[in-house]
Design a protein around this motif. Sequence first.
Motif, PDB file in Angstrom:
ATOM      1  N   GLU A 130       8.479  54.268   4.619  1.00 23.56           N
ATOM      2  CA  GLU A 130       8.245  52.855   4.961  1.00 23.56           C
ATOM      3  C   GLU A 130       9.491  52.009   4.719  1.00 23.56           C
ATOM      4  O   GLU A 130       9.773  51.073   5.465  1.00 23.56           O
ATOM      5  N   LYS A 188      12.521  53.038   4.979  1.00 26.13           N
ATOM      6  CA  LYS A 188      13.459  53.331   6.077  1.00 26.13           C
ATOM      7  C   LYS A 188      13.131  52.429   7.271  1.00 26.13           C
ATOM      8  O   LYS A 188      14.029  51.832   7.886  1.00 26.13           O
ATOM      9  N   ALA A 189      11.838  52.298   7.578  1.00 26.12           N
ATOM     10  CA  ALA A 189      11.425  51.444   8.705  1.00 26.12           C
ATOM     11  C   ALA A 189      11.813  49.989   8.425  1.00 26.12           C
ATOM     12  O   ALA A 189      12.279  49.280   9.335  1.00 26.12           O
ATOM     13  N   MET A 190      11.661  49.557   7.180  1.00 24.93           N
ATOM     14  CA  MET A 190      12.050  48.179   6.836  1.00 24.93           C
ATOM     15  C   MET A 190      13.548  47.977   7.059  1.00 24.93           C
ATOM     16  O   MET A 190      13.984  46.952   7.586  1.00 24.93           O
ATOM     17  N   ASP A 232      15.521  49.682   8.984  1.00 25.99           N
ATOM     18  CA  ASP A 232      15.823  49.721  10.425  1.00 25.99           C
ATOM     19  C   ASP A 232      15.522  48.374  11.083  1.00 25.99           C
ATOM     20  O   ASP A 232      16.226  47.952  11.996  1.00 25.99           O
ATOM     21  N   ARG A 233      14.466  47.726  10.594  1.00 27.06           N
ATOM     22  CA  ARG A 233      14.111  46.405  11.148  1.00 27.06           C
ATOM     23  C   ARG A 233      14.982  45.285  10.568  1.00 27.06           C
ATOM     24  O   ARG A 233      14.813  44.132  10.887  1.00 27.06           O
ATOM     25  N   LYS A 234      15.848  45.662   9.619  1.00 27.81           N
ATOM     26  CA  LYS A 234      16.702  44.700   8.901  1.00 27.81           C
ATOM     27  C   LYS A 234      15.887  43.699   8.077  1.00 27.81           C
ATOM     28  O   LYS A 234      16.269  42.534   7.927  1.00 27.81           O
ATOM     29  N   ASP A 235      14.745  44.155   7.573  1.00 31.84           N
ATOM     30  CA  ASP A 235      13.960  43.309   6.665  1.00 31.84           C
ATOM     31  C   ASP A 235      14.710  43.150   5.346  1.00 31.84           C
ATOM     32  O   ASP A 235      15.426  44.056   4.922  1.00 31.84           O
TER      33      ASP A 235
END
Length: 375
Positions: A244, A246-248, A250-253
Amino acid sequence: MTEKKIGGAGLRGQSAGATALCTVGQKGTGLTYRGYDVRDLADNTSFEEVAYLILYGELPTRSQLDAYIQRLKGMRDLPQPLREVLERIPKDAHPMDVMRTGASMLGNLETETDFSQQQDVADRLLAVFPSIINYWYRYSHDGVRIDPNTDDDSIGGHFLHLLHGKPASQLHADVMNVSLILYAEHEFNASTFTARVCASTLSDMHSCVTGAIGSLRGPLHGGANEAAMAMIEQWSSPEEARRELKAMLDRKDKVMGFGHAIYRESDPRNAVIKGWSKKLADDVGDTTLYPVSEAVEQMMWDEKKLFANADFFHASAYHFMGIPTKLFTPIFVMSRLTGWAAHVMEQRENNRIIRPSADYVGPELREVTPIDQRG
Ligand SMILES: CC(=O)SCCNC(=O)CCNC(=O)[C@H](O)C(C)(C)COP(=O)(O)OP(=O)(O)OC[C@H]1O[C@@H](n2cnc3c(N)ncnc32)[C@H](O)[C@@H]1OP(=O)(O)O
Ligand SMILES: O=C([O-])CC(=O)C(=O)O
């Protein structure tokens, strides 16, 4: 010429004045309060000693400390009109808004009419903040009107006693003590700078503190400990956390509890609170939250070279002590009050109103069109 953007660079790297209270990141990572390393203070003193150091200038002697503890214990009670205001604040209010209202209301009841009262006002706020937050919390959540006086000498133990309705264990009181020391002071951070700007207009201490609470509330500052908790508690294993996160990324969160405006390599408070979080994890038999936190810390460093700041491991530490997430940032207030008040006093010692300039990027000078001809 580079084009100026609205907003700006956050005054990063610019000195906004001198202080004798604190150094942050001077040798890459260090943090000192009036010349003492925060790690030394966390290992060898109580929060009450540190509060005295910050507010009065030197560490207290044994007799000064005993007197100070008694003085603070005598200042914990809440005036009736403040109790009535707290009883009217709804259960779903944000506790930082309760703290802000509490500080402001006290300013109506115990107004600082003369700066010679500043030490008394600072001590009173230090003593009364645990009462304010717990009176509201216990009344709105449990329907209980607590007696804000306990026999606990330590502010951290007292806070937990009011919250849980029973004396804290030694381990929990020790963790609270260290936590309050770590959060006490941090040079010209956003909330302290807010307090100093307010002080520079020769305003009163309650206004400075009320404004500072508003600045601390945001998730980019003190609110990050709550936001970090909201993030890690969603994940039930280090593997899920890594996926999760990693996904954050990638989204630049923004990942709350990581990075810092001043420190570049690490935040010295992190190792200390992380150690205590581990002790608490062992104490409660945790096999999820602490490993998840460690996995997040490792991945943030590996992927982004971003380190955990003071807030990140505070999240799990507070959680392990049974503190509701929404009360995390008010604990920061209970501690940082010392830094805010000392900065207000320092600003008053040699004051000039703080008033920087702005780079104007709006329209050129133009004339008003009569209202009926606009469109
Ligand atoms: C007790 C405290 O108040 S400590 C701070 C608590 N706040 C947080 O934990 C919130 C998360 N962290 C952040 O938002 C930031 O790191 C701040 C607000 C603390 C500092 O902000 P800045 O000084 O602007 O950060 P900095 O200049 O080091 O940022 C460099 C880059 O790293 C990124 N970055 C910084 N922190 C983070 C983060 N936590 N998550 C993801 N990316 C980050 C920035 O977006 C920036 O990227 P860019 O160059 O592509 O725009
Ligand atoms: O200094 C900062 O910008 C934020 C911080 O860590 C603090 O206030 O403790």
